[in-house]
Design a protein around this motif. Structure first.
Motif, PDB file in Angstrom:
ATOM      1  N   MET A  90       0.831  -1.211   0.000  1.00  0.00           N
ATOM      2  CA  MET A  90       0.000   0.000   0.000  1.00  0.00           C
ATOM      3  C   MET A  90       0.864   1.260   0.000  1.00  0.00           C
ATOM      4  SD  MET A  90      -3.114  -0.953  -0.121  1.00  0.00           S
ATOM      5  CE  MET A  90      -3.568  -2.660  -0.391  1.00  0.00           C
ATOM      6  N   TYR A 110      -2.706  -5.385  -3.907  1.00  0.00           N
ATOM      7  CA  TYR A 110      -2.487  -3.957  -4.165  1.00  0.00           C
ATOM      8  C   TYR A 110      -3.823  -3.267  -4.379  1.00  0.00           C
ATOM      9  CZ  TYR A 110      -3.359  -5.003  -9.090  1.00  0.00           C
ATOM     10  OH  TYR A 110      -3.941  -5.411 -10.257  1.00  0.00           O
ATOM     11  N   ASP A 111      -3.773  -1.959  -4.344  1.00  0.00           N
ATOM     12  CA  ASP A 111      -4.980  -1.154  -4.533  1.00  0.00           C
ATOM     13  C   ASP A 111      -5.129  -0.869  -6.021  1.00  0.00           C
ATOM     14  OD1 ASP A 111      -6.986   0.666  -4.596  1.00  0.00           O
ATOM     15  OD2 ASP A 111      -6.192   1.945  -2.996  1.00  0.00           O
ATOM     16  N   ASP A 112      -6.036  -1.547  -6.678  1.00  0.00           N
ATOM     17  CA  ASP A 112      -6.098  -1.322  -8.121  1.00  0.00           C
ATOM     18  C   ASP A 112      -7.074  -0.199  -8.496  1.00  0.00           C
ATOM     19  OD1 ASP A 112      -8.542  -2.544  -8.072  1.00  0.00           O
ATOM     20  OD2 ASP A 112      -8.091  -3.999  -9.654  1.00  0.00           O
ATOM     21  N   SER A 113      -7.321   0.700  -7.550  1.00  0.00           N
ATOM     22  CA  SER A 113      -7.909   1.980  -7.936  1.00  0.00           C
ATOM     23  C   SER A 113      -6.943   2.656  -8.918  1.00  0.00           C
ATOM     24  CB  SER A 113      -8.108   2.883  -6.721  1.00  0.00           C
ATOM     25  OG  SER A 113      -8.755   2.192  -5.681  1.00  0.00           O
ATOM     26  N   PRO A 131      -9.926  -2.504  -5.504  1.00  0.00           N
ATOM     27  CA  PRO A 131      -9.990  -1.038  -5.608  1.00  0.00           C
ATOM     28  C   PRO A 131     -10.333  -0.401  -4.267  1.00  0.00           C
ATOM     29  CG  PRO A 131     -11.980  -2.013  -6.511  1.00  0.00           C
ATOM     30  CD  PRO A 131     -11.106  -3.161  -6.096  1.00  0.00           C
ATOM     31  N   LEU A 132      -9.392  -0.483  -3.333  1.00  0.00           N
ATOM     32  CA  LEU A 132      -9.680  -0.072  -1.950  1.00  0.00           C
ATOM     33  C   LEU A 132     -10.023   1.401  -1.839  1.00  0.00           C
ATOM     34  CD1 LEU A 132      -6.838  -2.230  -0.526  1.00  0.00           C
ATOM     35  CD2 LEU A 132      -9.199  -2.393   0.291  1.00  0.00           C
ATOM     36  N   ALA A 133      -9.200   2.245  -2.477  1.00  0.00           N
ATOM     37  CA  ALA A 133      -9.438   3.691  -2.380  1.00  0.00           C
ATOM     38  C   ALA A 133     -10.801   4.025  -2.977  1.00  0.00           C
ATOM     39  CB  ALA A 133      -8.334   4.456  -3.091  1.00  0.00           C
ATOM     40  N   CYS A 136     -13.654   3.004  -0.683  1.00  0.00           N
ATOM     41  CA  CYS A 136     -13.776   3.897   0.472  1.00  0.00           C
ATOM     42  C   CYS A 136     -14.256   5.284   0.052  1.00  0.00           C
ATOM     43  CB  CYS A 136     -12.448   4.002   1.224  1.00  0.00           C
ATOM     44  SG  CYS A 136     -12.025   2.458   2.045  1.00  0.00           S
ATOM     45  N   LYS A 150      -9.561   2.980   4.769  1.00  0.00           N
ATOM     46  CA  LYS A 150      -8.917   2.124   3.766  1.00  0.00           C
ATOM     47  C   LYS A 150      -8.137   1.008   4.464  1.00  0.00           C
ATOM     48  CE  LYS A 150      -5.482   2.184   0.324  1.00  0.00           C
ATOM     49  NZ  LYS A 150      -4.482   2.889  -0.464  1.00  0.00           N
ATOM     50  N   THR A 154      -8.842  -2.903   4.001  1.00  0.00           N
ATOM     51  CA  THR A 154      -7.752  -3.837   3.697  1.00  0.00           C
ATOM     52  C   THR A 154      -7.817  -5.029   4.647  1.00  0.00           C
ATOM     53  OG1 THR A 154      -6.426  -1.924   3.094  1.00  0.00           O
ATOM     54  CG2 THR A 154      -5.255  -4.015   3.347  1.00  0.00           C
ATOM     55  N   GLY A 194     -14.342  -4.439   2.332  1.00  0.00           N
ATOM     56  CA  GLY A 194     -13.188  -5.224   1.900  1.00  0.00           C
ATOM     57  C   GLY A 194     -13.525  -6.701   1.841  1.00  0.00           C
TER      58      GLY A 194
END
Lengths: 613, 262
Positions: A90, A110-113, A131-133, A136, A150, A154, A194
């Motif tokens: 992250m 990983y954050d695929d945002s 797509p965590l970001a 959120c 976030k 996660t 998540g």
């Protein structure tokens, strides 16, 4: 690059591994990842599986990289791992380093945002994009909430990936945020975000995951600094003085909290204005902190201070004063990487020599070396008994790894019959029965002379001084009188050895190799010994200085001894050589001093290489 | 010395704590410690025997030496002095007095009053060093102090258990009571000098030191400030004497504490 969407990049597992893996979470300091880290730790701990967490954090408030490593080990190996089955990447700043640490065929979340570029991928690694970001941002209104939540989202992904029961994790959140309904709601929502995304889009759980065992009866999660503070509380310390310094600060923070809880007046609750049965002074510097501790101990209270690195340097003169005037004092040193300011948030065991012989002139102190929070608790209590019995400073040498990480240890026990050993303190009646009172006369078999407390009786009055003194405590420059006191101090120090925690010895019959270590190296070294095939070796962990006779016998009984410790110069090795008279060639140094907790793989490799030479 | 005394006072509030120090400790190597003991209002009498010189190491200037004051070898001091009284005022000291080792009549009541004070009593005693700082050109010699001393504030100490023997002090007298019933009676030589008015005292001292005058007497007193123990809410009985049974929460509490760690 196309968004992975529902497409799952998980490759077939080589073989499921239950309760035996390591993950690492890479974050940016100051984004609120710490509470998520301990949430995960606690969730795994409650499954009855051995777990450890290592917080690798920078010495700043915000913006630098921070990592949290979780190792799950049904076989009980909870030293730091060196390779990771799952990397939670992250932090863009450390991505290159992080991806390199993933095991072959391991995973990276990983954050695929922000989708990965193709050059950010490594062949053989399984990439899990969430797509965590974005999730959120859709759910939470403010930037602050989005950043904080976030981390929790996660955790939700990890709960799904690692096969943790989501209900129990939700219950944990309820315990944590029971008094903050708004925060609880947000946390639970983020966790669900998540969790649900992962269960829908990824193949859960991963081949390595957690399977519930028997509940962890009789075990707790606790950090070493809290355990030290508990030890001080139970030892009956009433005065504490300190100067804030990482990584020891949480010792006194913990002590303050415990005192507020347990020391505010007679029970039951007597209402407002209950007296505080303690006095904690945040001093102006470490000289003052230890001075106050010495003053308070001289006046009869149990008093202690806690410090790290540079603070121990400042305390040198006062340690000499307490040693020579024979005033008890307990000093906790939570070691960090030196020299000078060094690396305040990295671990080392590099204060061993500085502690053993702190101060100018001929000085030697009692030093205790705990290896985990449980020993921190028990040794802290013992430190006060030793300090009063031998009327001298006792240093408890913890370190950052023990002090600031949560460890799984057996539940702490307490014997209500315990009473403090106040040592040889003469009261009014005893003084009246004496012909004369000489502060440094009438030594017992261990070289301890009787002391008196100020204000008890004029018959016990005397002047103590850091200047040369004789057995009457009078000033002297006479060689014989001076030496008499100095010789007794040496005798007294040696006499303390059998009263310290004995070394932990695990002897292998017929082993000609010995491995000696100290403190928090314990777990990694034990694990390493299992990793070295075909070498029969015995194990010894030093727990106190002056060394017990057993230590010398152990060295004598082995052809070669490896001394594993976290400093460049082999400080424990030097001290062993000086004190036991063992030939230098027999003691091989295995020094780890990069500032990160020791790993078994490294120790095994070092010992194997030296054996081949 | 101050932090050791602080520790002693913390452990046993029944002790009379007296610290005797010099200008070397108090105004140089231990200056920080003195400042913080003042701030904490540790109940003790702290005496600075001030001679403006390091005698044991043979005559170096201390931090209290006046600018232009000459050493025995004739070199002038170039650095500005630290004035213990002005320092104390700026740090919130609750008892400030200056005396002269050549004037026992004034000093004894000051010391007695300092011992009765319910907080940190700072007494600076100008104590000429007869070996290294009692020559022409020194501003801390017997001769200089006798010539430049301004006994502006007279103080009489009245112990709580003794009858006041009718010493009549001329002028307007102000009496300040200590918590144990003892009292100090001030007689202000300059009209309107109020030892409880921090700002006025500071202005007065600055004005006179600017003229090379040494103002002596009990200069400032405030009995209303809580001391170290009051600030920390400690019990009446000394901490060192608390029975262990009262201090240790015991096995059952330990088990309960750990319930949260599972």
């Amino acid at each position: 690059m196309a968004r992975p969407g529902v497409s799952v990049e998980v490759k077939p597992a080589a073989g499921a591994r239950v309760n035996e893996f390591a993950i690492k979470l890479a974050n940016v300091n100051g984004t609120g990842s710490a509470s998520t880290n301990s949430l995960l730790m606690q969730a795994i701990f409650r499954m009855g599986v051995s777990v450890s967490g290592k917080n690798l954090f920078p010495s700043n408030i915000q913006g630098l990289p921070t990592w949290f490593e979780i190792r799950v080990s049904a076989s009980g190996h909870t030293a730091r791992a060196s390779e990771y089955d799952l990397m939670v990447a992250m932090n863009g700043q450390t991505y290159t380093q992080d991806i390199a640490e993933v095991q072959a065929a391991g995973y990276l979340l990983y954050d695929d945002s922000w989708p990965l570029e193709s050059e950010q991928r490594r062949p053989g690694v399984n990439f899990l994009g969430v797509p965590l970001a974005q999730l959120c941002a859709d759910r939470f209104a403010t930037t602050k909430e989005r950043t904080l939540m976030k981390n929790v989202a996660t955790a939700g992904v990890l709960v799904a990936l690692l096969g943790l029961p989501v209900d129990e994790v939700t219950a944990l959140l309820e315990e944590t945020y029971s008094r903050h309904p708004r925060l609880l709601e947000d946390n639970q929502a983020a966790l669900r975000l998540g969790y649900e995304y992962a269960t829908t889009h990824l193949s859960c759980p991963l081949p390595f995951h957690v399977v519930k065992l028997a509940p962890p009866t009789g075990r707790i999660l606790i950090d070493g600094n809290t355990a030290v503070a508990l030890g001080a509380l139970y030892a009956g310390a009433t005065v504490a003085a300190w100067y804030p310094i990482t990584p020891s600060t949480s010792v006194m923070d913990g002590f303050s909290r415990l005192c507020a809880q347990y020391r505010q007046g007679p029970k039951p609750d007597a209402g407002e204005g209950r007296p505080h049965d303690y006095l904690i002074v945040q001093a102006e510097d470490e000289l003052a902190a230890l001075s106050m501790v010495i003053g308070a101990n001289w006046a009869g209270a149990r008093a202690f201070t806690a410090t790290s690195g540079p603070g121990l340097s400042l305390m040198q003169e006062l340690l000499g004063l307490a040693y020579y005037t024979e005033v008890p004092a307990v000093v906790v040193d939570v070691q960090r990487a030196g020299p000078s300011t060094g690396m305040p948030t990295r671990v080392q065991q590099a204060d061993i020599l500085a502690a053993a012989h702190a101060s100018h002139g001929d000085t030697r102190h009692i030093v205790l070396f705990p290896a985990d929070p449980a020993e921190c608790f028990y040794f802290m209590v013992q430190a006060f008994d030793l300090a009063e019995r031998f009327q001298t400073p006792v240093l408890l040498l913890s370190d950052l790894e023990i002090g600031m990480n949560e460890w799984e240890v057996p539940e702490l026990t307490w014997d209500d019959r315990y009473r403090p050993d106040r040592g040889r303190v003469l009261g009014r009646d005893e003084l009246e029965a004496l012909d004369h009172f000489w502060r440094y006369g009438d030594a017992d078999a261990e070289g301890v002379t009787p002391r008196t407390l100020p204000g008890v009786s004029p018959l016990g009055g005397h002047l103590i001084r850091g200047s040369g003194h004789d057995r009457r405590a009078d000033y002297t420059e006479n060689p014989g009188e001076y030496q008499e006191v100095m010789d007794r101090l040496l005798r007294k120090h040696r006499a303390a050895a059998p009263h310290l925690p004995p070394p932990v010895v695990e002897a292998q019959p017929g082993a000609d190799i010995g491995v000696i270590t100290v403190g928090s190296c314990d777990l990694a070294v034990r694990e390493a010994l299992e990793l070295i095939p075909g070498v029969r070796s015995s194990y010894l962990r030093v727990r106190g200085y002056p060394f017990a006779e057993e230590v010398g016998r152990f060295i004598e009984a082995h052809r070669l001894c490896f001394v594993v410790e976290e400093n460049r110069d082999g400080q424990l090795r030097s001290l062993l050589q000086i004190e036991t008279g063992a030939p230098g060639a027999k003691l091989r140094s295995v020094p780890s001093y990069g500032g990160l907790p020791l790993t078994a793989g490294w120790v095994a490799e070092q010992i194997t290489r030296q054996l081949e030479d | 010395m101050a932090p050791i005394a602080t520790g002693v006072a913390a452990a046993n509030r029944e002790l009379v704590v007296v610290g005797v120090s010099g200008d070397g400790d108090s105004l140089s190597i231990g200056l920080g410690h003195l400042c913080h003991a003042i701030r904490r209002n540790v109940r003790m009498l702290y005496v600075i025997a001030d001679n403006g010189v390091y005698g044991l190491t043979k005559g170096q200037f201390s931090a209290s030496a006046d600018v232009g004051s000459r050493s025995r070898r004739g070199e002038p001091n170039l650095l500005p002095p630290i004035d213990a009284m002005l320092l104390g005022l700026s740090l919130g000291a609750t008892f400030l007095a200056r005396g002269f080792s050549g004037d026992k009549g004034q000093l004894v009541p000051i010391l007695k009053a300092g011992l009765a004070h319910g907080g940190f009593a700072l007494v600076e005693v100008i104590s000429p060093c007869v070996q290294f700082n009692d020559h022409e050109g020194s501003t801390k010699s017997f001769g200089y102090v006798r010539q430049h001393e301004l006994q502006e504030v007279d103080a009489d100490f009245i112990p709580s258990r003794e009858e006041i023997r009718g010493q009549q002090i001329p002028g307007t007298a102000t009496e300040v009571k200590f918590h144990d019933g003892a009292a100090v009676r001030f007689r202000a030589v300059p009209p309107g000098y109020d030892p409880r008015d921090r700002r006025a005292v500071e202005a007065y001292l600055r004005d006179h030191s600017g003229h090379g005058e040494i103002v002596t007497g009990l200069l400032y007193l405030d009995e209303s400030v809580p001391d170290l123990h009051q600030l920390n809410g400690t019990p009446e009985e000394p901490l060192w004497s608390l029975p262990y049974e009262r201090l240790c929460p015991g096995a059952a509490e330990l088990a309960q504490f750990q319930a949260r760690l599972r």
